[in-house]
Structures are given as structure tokens and as C-alpha cells.
Design an enzyme around this catalytic site. Structure first.
Site, short mmCIF file in Angstrom:
data_model
loop_
_atom_site.label_atom_id
_atom_site.label_comp_id
_atom_site.label_asym_id
_atom_site.label_seq_id
_atom_site.Cartn_x
_atom_site.Cartn_y
_atom_site.Cartn_z
N SER A 23 -4.22 -10.30 7.10
CA SER A 23 -3.42 -8.90 6.49
C SER A 23 -3.31 -8.85 8.29
CB SER A 23 -4.82 -7.66 6.93
OG SER A 23 -3.93 -6.54 7.50
N ASP A 36 0.98 -1.53 0.17
CA ASP A 36 -0.13 -0.09 -0.03
C ASP A 36 1.04 1.08 -0.02
OD1 ASP A 36 -1.92 -1.82 0.50
OD2 ASP A 36 -2.97 -0.64 1.33
N ASP A 94 -8.16 2.68 11.71
CA ASP A 94 -7.00 3.26 12.02
C ASP A 94 -6.80 5.11 11.04
OD1 ASP A 94 -5.22 1.77 13.25
OD2 ASP A 94 -4.45 0.57 12.16
N ARG A 107 -0.95 3.48 18.01
CA ARG A 107 -1.24 4.48 17.23
C ARG A 107 -0.67 5.45 17.40
NH1 ARG A 107 -0.20 1.28 13.79
NH2 ARG A 107 -1.72 -0.38 13.05
#
Length: 406
Positions: free
Chosen positions: A179, A17, A127, A98
Site C-alpha cells: 500500500s 477502493d 486518514d 490531508r
């Protein structure tokens, strides 16, 4: 708006990505791209050659920052003090990482004088909210670019073709099934057979921990030292927060500790299934709760449980940089002032149990609660206590009987 953006900092992982986002930003914004990589303990394999990949994708620079100690000390340990566990099961591994990544991203972005930051989060996940809320709280002047909400590409195949057309090398293939997201605290796995909740998770899902059924047939006992609500030592050896976790990860993973398979409520409204492995963190959480059993009185322990639920929701929803976060952590730190002690945890085939615990701040007093003869507690005192304790129920029934006699 694109004309105003001359330089962008991308939260970069080196995966498919973000490798595609680098050339896409350059083409669509005619801008310079600087990549930022946060080392939160995801492992050497994920970081190997990441700078070279970023430059090959078209970035002018790649900044790699070691955040492992900061992550555990300033984000994981405070969360542990609150007892936060999302929906009763999830130890918040991805959610806690995060804010530390976002803060470092913003700090570096301001140093580099960029006009915008970008990320590779999809429009379906949590996220995107966590990153963008953090940027809004820390540097609202920075614009945020979220390619997955803008570009026309929709699949892994689209991204591979996009890179191939531009002769940008990648090690990614169409064969990726899961993932995954890893850091020092945990690894999460989604996708593959997990997209059907009736499917059992295969052994291919689990990467850190031994199958509990195949774990050693003998238990292992681990001694953990706690001071002010923080794990400070493992088996008598004082270590930094990160190294305490690293040591416990290695020990607990061998015994299959820390596996959970859950279907959770995402912030954006949908349910998702994930398998999480948090071996050392599971032991840490159990150890701290064991010390609490000795030290906290009933009312304080009840209040800490309220904080836990509130803070779990706050962290999951990406609201770390808020006044509410400071307020909850302030209360949790006050509660943790007396949380000193030592516990022995038994690890055996996926389970972790506290089998010994002691604390100089303990409220446990054998002289009061013994089943043997004592000289400190007059059992007759319970008469008055029970009469007052049950007084509302007594009055309610007496009033009811009086009304019925009219």
C-alpha cells in the site's frame, strides 16, 4: 438519511477502493456522484486517465485540482518552521497532505451544492480522522460517508468481484503487495513483508531513492538559501517552494537520502510499520536546523523544540483547522523572522550533513569564543556567574550539613 442525500462528492484517487465506491454510492444512496482528485504531486502515472476512470465507474463529473504549490507553501513550509518530526523520525508526508486535500474537497463540494462528501479511508487508519475532522471544522453541515465502515466488503478480492459483476473496468489485480501513498514531499510504503517487523525491507519497497550502498562514491554539495525560515533557493537559483522541493528531491534521491523504516503509533491506537522516502524534505529540514544553530539563542531554540513536538502531534492527529494550530504557527513565524542564511549541505550515501553555514543574523561571534587571546571577554567574570548559578546547590548542601550537626 439516505433520502436527504442527492449528490455526493467523493475524494477520488482512481484506485480500486474509490473506483468501487462510486457505484456503491449510487446503488445505496440513489445519488449523483462527483469525483474530486487532488494533485499534490503524486505523479503523472497516478493521474493519467483518472477522469476517464471516474466516468467509467459511474461518476457524472470528475474535478482535478492542482494543489502542489499550495501544499508545499501553505502546509509543508509552515510545518518545517516548527521543526515538527513525529516520534523523532517521521517527516509527516501523508499527514501534511490531508488538510490541503480536505480543504479543496470542501471548497468544491460547496460550489457543487452536494449534501455529503465521501472518502475511501479504512476504519483502521489515521486518514479517516484527518479528513473528517477537517470537514467538521470547515463545513459541519456536510454529511460524511465512509464506505469502509459501512459496506460488507472486506478484501481486495471482494472489490474486484464487485466491479466485475457490474462490468466496470479496472486495471487493479490481486497481485498488489504494498500500500503506497505518494505526494510531492514523500512516498510511503506499507504491507507485504513489512507486516512482520523482523523482516528486512527488500529493495522492492523503495521506489524513489537509490540504495545508499549503491549511491555515488563521491559526495555532492548543495547550497541552500533560507529566508525567514523558508528555503528560497537551491545552488543559487531562486525557485518557488514546490520547485525548491522538486529540485532537492532529484538531487537527494540519487544519494539515497531520506529513507526511514519505522514502527509508529497510529492515532487509533495500534502500531503500524511503514517505510518512508523523503529525500528533498530531509535536506530542507537539516538546512533549516543548521540556520537555527547560528541564529536562535538557547531559550528560543528550546521553545522551538517544544513547538516541534506539539505540532508534530497536532498534524499527525489531523487538527490543522484548530485554534491551537494557529497559535503554534504564530509562534513559529515569530521565531523564523530572523532565520535568514545560506548553508552548504553534503550528500553522501544516505546521509546529509551541513558543512558550511552563514547568516547576517548569526549570534556567533569569533571574538568572544576564540581560543586565542581576546580583548572582549574577561574570564574573571565567570567567578561571580558560577557562584550565583550554583547557589541553590550550595544552599541545599549547607542546610543539609547544618541539620546533620544538630
Amino acid at each position: 438519511m439516505a433520502d436527504e442525500i442527492k449528490k455526493v462528492m467523493l475524494a477520488y484517487s482512481g484506485g480500486l477502493d474509490t473506483s468501487s465506491i462510486v457505484p456503491w454510492l449510487k446503488e445505496n444512496y440513489n445519488c449523483e456522484v462527483i469525483c474530486f482528485v487532488a494533485d499534490v504531486g503524486q505523479g503523472a502515472e497516478d493521474l493519467e486517465g483518472v477522469e476517464k476512470k471516474a466516468i467509467a465507474s459511474g461518476a457524472t463529473k470528475c474535478i482535478v485540482k492542482d494543489l502542489k504549490e499550495e501544499f508545499i507553501k501553505n502546509y509543508v513550509y509552515p510545518t518545517l518552521k516548527t521543526g515538527a518530526v513525529y516520534e523523532g523520525t517521521y517527516l509527516l508526508g501523508t499527514a501534511m497532505a490531508r488538510p490541503v486535500i480536505a480543504k479543496a474537497l470542501v471548497d468544491e463540494a460547496l460550489k457543487e451544492g452536494v449534501q455529503a462528501v465521501a472518502h475511501g479511508c479504512t476504519g483502521k487508519g489515521n486518514d479517516q480522522v484527518r479528513f473528517e475532522s477537517a470537514v467538521a471544522a470547515l463545513a459541519p453541515q456536510l454529511k460524511v460517508i465512509a464506505p469502509w465502515r459501512i459496506w460488507k466488503m472486506r478484501s481486495r478480492e471482494d472489490l474486484l468481484n464487485y466491479l466485475a459483476e457490474r462490468h466496470i473496468p479496472t486495471t487493479a489485480t490481486l497481485k498488489k503487495i504494498y500500500s503506497r501513498d505518494a505526494n510531492a514531499w514523500h512516498i510511503s510504503t506499507e504491507g507485504g513483508e513489512l507486516e512482520d517487523t523482523w523482516n528486512r525491507a527488500s529493495e522492492n519497497v523503495w521506489t524513489w531513492t537509490v540504495d545508499p550502498e549503491k549511491a555515488p562514491n563521491e559526495p555532492e554539495f548543495v547550497t541552500i538559501g533560507v529566508k525567514k525560515g523558508e528555503v528560497v533557493s537551491v545552488n543559487g537559483q531562486e525557485l518557488s517552494p514546490y520547485n525548491c522541493l522538486k529540485t532537492l528531491n532529484e538531487i537527494a534521491a540519487k544519494h539515497g537520502v531520506g529513507r526511514v523504516d519505522i514502527t509508529e503509533n497510529r492515532l487509533v491506537g495500534m502500531k503500524s510499520r511503514g517505510c518512508y522516502e523523503t529525500p528533498g524534505g530531509t535536506v530542507m529540514n537539516a538546512a533549516l536546523r543548521a540556520v537555527e544553530e547560528l541564529v536562535l539563542d538557547k531559550q528560543v531554540r528550546s521553545w522551538r523544540s517544544v513547538l516541534a513536538e506539539q505540532f508534530a502531534q497536532l498534524v499527525y492527529d489531523g487538527r490543522w483547522f484548530t485554534p491551537l494550530c494557529k497559535a503554534i504557527l504564530g509562534s513559529a513565524n515569530a521565531i523564523a523572522e530572523d532565520l535568514d542564511g545560506e548553508v552548504v549541505m553534503k550528500l553522501y550515501k544516505g546521509s546529509v550533513t551541513c558543512v558550511q553555514k552563514r547568516s547576517d543574523k548569526s549570534l556567533f561571534n569569533a571574538e568572544f569564543c576564540t581560543f586565542e587571546e581576546d580583548e572582549v571577554y574577561n574570564q574573571k567574570d565567570a567567578d561571580g556567574f558560577i557562584r550565583l548559578y550554583s547557589l541553590p546547590a550550595r544552599i541545599r548542601k549547607l542546610n543539609e550539613q547544618a541539620r546533620n550537626q544538630k
